[in-house]
Design a protein around this motif. Structure first.
Motif, PDB file in Angstrom:
ATOM      1  N   ASP A 134      54.789  10.118  -4.179  1.00 56.03           N
ATOM      2  CA  ASP A 134      54.029  10.900  -3.212  1.00 56.03           C
ATOM      3  C   ASP A 134      54.928  11.854  -2.434  1.00 56.03           C
ATOM      4  OD1 ASP A 134      51.416   9.933  -3.634  1.00 56.03           O
ATOM      5  OD2 ASP A 134      51.865   8.123  -2.474  1.00 56.03           O
ATOM      6  N   SER A 135      54.373  13.002  -2.070  1.00 53.98           N
ATOM      7  CA  SER A 135      55.058  13.979  -1.237  1.00 53.98           C
ATOM      8  C   SER A 135      54.198  14.224   0.013  1.00 53.98           C
ATOM      9  CB  SER A 135      55.273  15.284  -2.001  1.00 53.98           C
ATOM     10  OG  SER A 135      56.048  16.186  -1.239  1.00 53.98           O
ATOM     11  N   LEU A 136      54.605  15.171   0.847  1.00 54.98           N
ATOM     12  CA  LEU A 136      53.890  15.498   2.073  1.00 54.98           C
ATOM     13  C   LEU A 136      53.441  16.954   2.067  1.00 54.98           C
ATOM     14  CD1 LEU A 136      56.337  13.879   4.680  1.00 54.98           C
ATOM     15  CD2 LEU A 136      54.395  12.807   3.524  1.00 54.98           C
ATOM     16  N   ILE A 137      52.256  17.196   2.594  1.00 58.81           N
ATOM     17  CA  ILE A 137      51.764  18.560   2.768  1.00 58.81           C
ATOM     18  C   ILE A 137      51.053  18.646   4.122  1.00 58.81           C
ATOM     19  CG2 ILE A 137      51.471  18.990   0.285  1.00 58.81           C
ATOM     20  CD1 ILE A 137      48.453  18.529   0.677  1.00 58.81           C
ATOM     21  N   GLY A 138      50.814  19.855   4.576  1.00 56.10           N
ATOM     22  CA  GLY A 138      50.061  20.039   5.814  1.00 56.10           C
ATOM     23  C   GLY A 138      50.936  20.351   7.008  1.00 56.10           C
ATOM     24  N   VAL A 139      50.423  20.027   8.178  1.00 54.52           N
ATOM     25  CA  VAL A 139      51.096  20.351   9.439  1.00 54.52           C
ATOM     26  C   VAL A 139      51.158  19.111  10.311  1.00 54.52           C
ATOM     27  CG1 VAL A 139      51.029  21.761  11.532  1.00 54.52           C
ATOM     28  CG2 VAL A 139      50.251  22.728   9.360  1.00 54.52           C
ATOM     29  N   VAL A 140      52.330  18.853  10.884  1.00 53.90           N
ATOM     30  CA  VAL A 140      52.523  17.751  11.818  1.00 53.90           C
ATOM     31  C   VAL A 140      52.935  18.327  13.167  1.00 53.90           C
ATOM     32  CG1 VAL A 140      53.972  15.762  12.404  1.00 53.90           C
ATOM     33  CG2 VAL A 140      53.104  16.024  10.082  1.00 53.90           C
ATOM     34  N   ARG A 141      52.308  17.863  14.208  1.00 51.00           N
ATOM     35  CA  ARG A 141      52.596  18.319  15.569  1.00 51.00           C
ATOM     36  C   ARG A 141      53.416  17.262  16.299  1.00 51.00           C
ATOM     37  NH1 ARG A 141      48.523  17.407  19.954  1.00 51.00           N
ATOM     38  NH2 ARG A 141      49.297  18.432  21.833  1.00 51.00           N
ATOM     39  N   VAL A 142      54.545  17.684  16.894  1.00 46.50           N
ATOM     40  CA  VAL A 142      55.428  16.779  17.633  1.00 46.50           C
ATOM     41  C   VAL A 142      55.456  17.245  19.086  1.00 46.50           C
ATOM     42  CG1 VAL A 142      57.685  15.663  17.663  1.00 46.50           C
ATOM     43  CG2 VAL A 142      56.808  16.604  15.511  1.00 46.50           C
ATOM     44  N   PHE A 143      55.070  16.378  20.012  1.00 47.19           N
ATOM     45  CA  PHE A 143      54.857  16.832  21.381  1.00 47.19           C
ATOM     46  C   PHE A 143      55.215  15.748  22.403  1.00 47.19           C
ATOM     47  CE2 PHE A 143      51.122  14.784  19.802  1.00 47.19           C
ATOM     48  CZ  PHE A 143      50.475  14.183  20.880  1.00 47.19           C
ATOM     49  N   GLU A 144      55.125  16.097  23.693  1.00 48.01           N
ATOM     50  CA  GLU A 144      55.411  15.204  24.817  1.00 48.01           C
ATOM     51  C   GLU A 144      56.793  14.542  24.721  1.00 48.01           C
ATOM     52  OE1 GLU A 144      53.879  14.681  27.559  1.00 48.01           O
ATOM     53  OE2 GLU A 144      51.814  15.351  27.293  1.00 48.01           O
ATOM     54  N   PRO A 145      57.867  15.322  24.505  1.00 46.55           N
ATOM     55  CA  PRO A 145      59.191  14.704  24.477  1.00 46.55           C
ATOM     56  C   PRO A 145      59.617  14.238  25.862  1.00 46.55           C
ATOM     57  CG  PRO A 145      59.407  17.083  24.465  1.00 46.55           C
ATOM     58  CD  PRO A 145      57.938  16.794  24.347  1.00 46.55           C
ATOM     59  N   GLN A 146      60.229  13.081  25.925  1.00 40.43           N
ATOM     60  CA  GLN A 146      60.807  12.545  27.146  1.00 40.43           C
ATOM     61  C   GLN A 146      62.229  12.106  26.813  1.00 40.43           C
ATOM     62  OE1 GLN A 146      58.011   9.944  29.510  1.00 40.43           O
ATOM     63  NE2 GLN A 146      56.915   9.955  27.572  1.00 40.43           N
ATOM     64  N   VAL A 147      63.193  12.601  27.531  1.00 40.85           N
ATOM     65  CA  VAL A 147      64.586  12.357  27.167  1.00 40.85           C
ATOM     66  C   VAL A 147      65.412  12.009  28.391  1.00 40.85           C
ATOM     67  CG1 VAL A 147      65.115  14.848  27.318  1.00 40.85           C
ATOM     68  CG2 VAL A 147      66.586  13.341  25.954  1.00 40.85           C
ATOM     69  N   SER A 148      66.358  11.083  28.214  1.00 42.44           N
ATOM     70  CA  SER A 148      67.265  10.699  29.289  1.00 42.44           C
ATOM     71  C   SER A 148      68.505  10.060  28.676  1.00 42.44           C
ATOM     72  CB  SER A 148      66.590   9.723  30.260  1.00 42.44           C
ATOM     73  OG  SER A 148      66.382   8.469  29.634  1.00 42.44           O
ATOM     74  N   VAL A 149      69.468   9.742  29.516  1.00 38.70           N
ATOM     75  CA  VAL A 149      70.654   8.992  29.110  1.00 38.70           C
ATOM     76  C   VAL A 149      70.656   7.706  29.919  1.00 38.70           C
ATOM     77  CG1 VAL A 149      73.177   8.943  29.005  1.00 38.70           C
ATOM     78  CG2 VAL A 149      71.948  11.086  28.574  1.00 38.70           C
TER      79      VAL A 149
END
Length: 215
Positions: A134-149
Motif C-alpha cells: 500500500d501507498s499513500l495519496i491525498g492531503v494530510v493536515r498537520v495543525f495545533e503545534p505545541q512546543v517546549s523544552v
C-alpha cells in the motif's frame, strides 16, 4: 471516504510523561516534562509541504510525489530554539510518510530524523505498508503545534493530524481505502526530541491518540 484507521498506530511508543487531553490545552508559564507549558503556537499562516525538502547543511532530501501532500499550519515560533524543534519534528513526520510511499523503511531520511524507540517503531509502521503493498495519496493536515523544552533539555512537541482527506492505495490493484465509518480521522501526536552533536533534533519517542484533537 477517509484513510484507514491502521494508517497511524494507536501508540508508536508509550511515553508516560507525555499526557495531554487534547490539542490546545496547557498552561502559559514555565515548562515541565508532563505538560506543555509556555508553548508558542506561532502565526496563523499555513505551510504546505513541498515535493522535496533538503537543507544546505547536508540534511537528506525527502521525496514526495504530487499525489500526496502534507500541509503544516501555524508551524512557526518566535524562539529560534523552539523553531528548530518544530522544523525537525516536521521532517520526522514527513520522512515516515515518504518512506511508506517509497516502500523503503531503511530510507536514510527516516534514520536521520528518528532515533531509538521512535526509529524502531517507524520502521515497523512503514514495513506494514510494504508487506500489504500500500501507498499513500491525498492531503494530510498537520495543525495545533505545541512546543517546549522540558527540565531535562528534551524538546517536547505535540501536534494534531487530520487524515480526513488522506487515503491508502494498493500498488497492484489500485484499490483506494479510507477510514471506517465512525472512526475519527484526527490524531494527536505526542513526541520528545533530543538534540544531537550535529544540531539535529531527532524524534526519540512518539505516542498517538486517535480522536484527541478537534477539527
Amino acid at each position: 471516504m477517509n484513510r484507514p484507521a491502521r494508517l497511524v498506530p494507536a501508540a508508536l511508543v508509550t511515553t508516560a510523561a507525555l499526557l495531554l487531553t487534547a490539542c490546545g490545552s496547557g498552561d502559559e508559564d514555565g515548562s515541565s516534562s508532563d505538560k506543555i507549558k509556555g508553548a508558542d503556537r506561532g502565526s496563523s499562516t499555513s505551510s504546505p509541504s513541498p515535493s522535496t525538502s533538503a537543507a544546505s547543511d547536508g540534511r537528506p532530501e525527502i521525496p514526495f510525489p504530487s499525489t500526496f501532500t502534507m500541509n503544516f499550519e501555524r508551524w512557526t515560533n518566535s524562539d529560534p530554539k523552539l523553531q528548530a524543534i518544530l522544523n525537525d519534528g516536521k521532517e520526522a513526520l514527513r520522512a515516515n510518510h515518504a518512506a511508506i510511499i517509497e516502500a523503503d523503511p531503511d530510507a536514510t531520511y527516516v534514520a536521520f530524523y528518528n532515533s531509538g524507540a521512535a526509529l524502531d517503531s517507524s520502521k515497523k509502521w512503514i514495513n506494514g505498508y510494504v508487506k500489504t503493498d500500500d501507498s499513500l495519496i491525498g492531503v494530510v493536515r498537520v495543525f495545533e503545534p505545541q512546543v517546549s523544552v522540558n527540565s531535562s533539555g528534551l524538546g517536547v512537541l505535540f501536534y494534531c493530524v487530520d487524515e480526513g482527506k488522506g487515503f491508502t492505495k494498493n500498488r497492484k490493484t489500485g484499490k483506494v481505502v479510507g477510514t471506517p465509518d465512525g472512526t475519527s480521522p484526527n490524531l494527536q501526536y505526542r513526541t520528545t526530541l533530543e538534540k544531537t552533536s550535529q544540531g539535529v533534533w531527532k524524534t526519540r519517542s512518539v505516542e498517538t491518540e486517535r480522536g484527541a484533537c478537534g477539527q
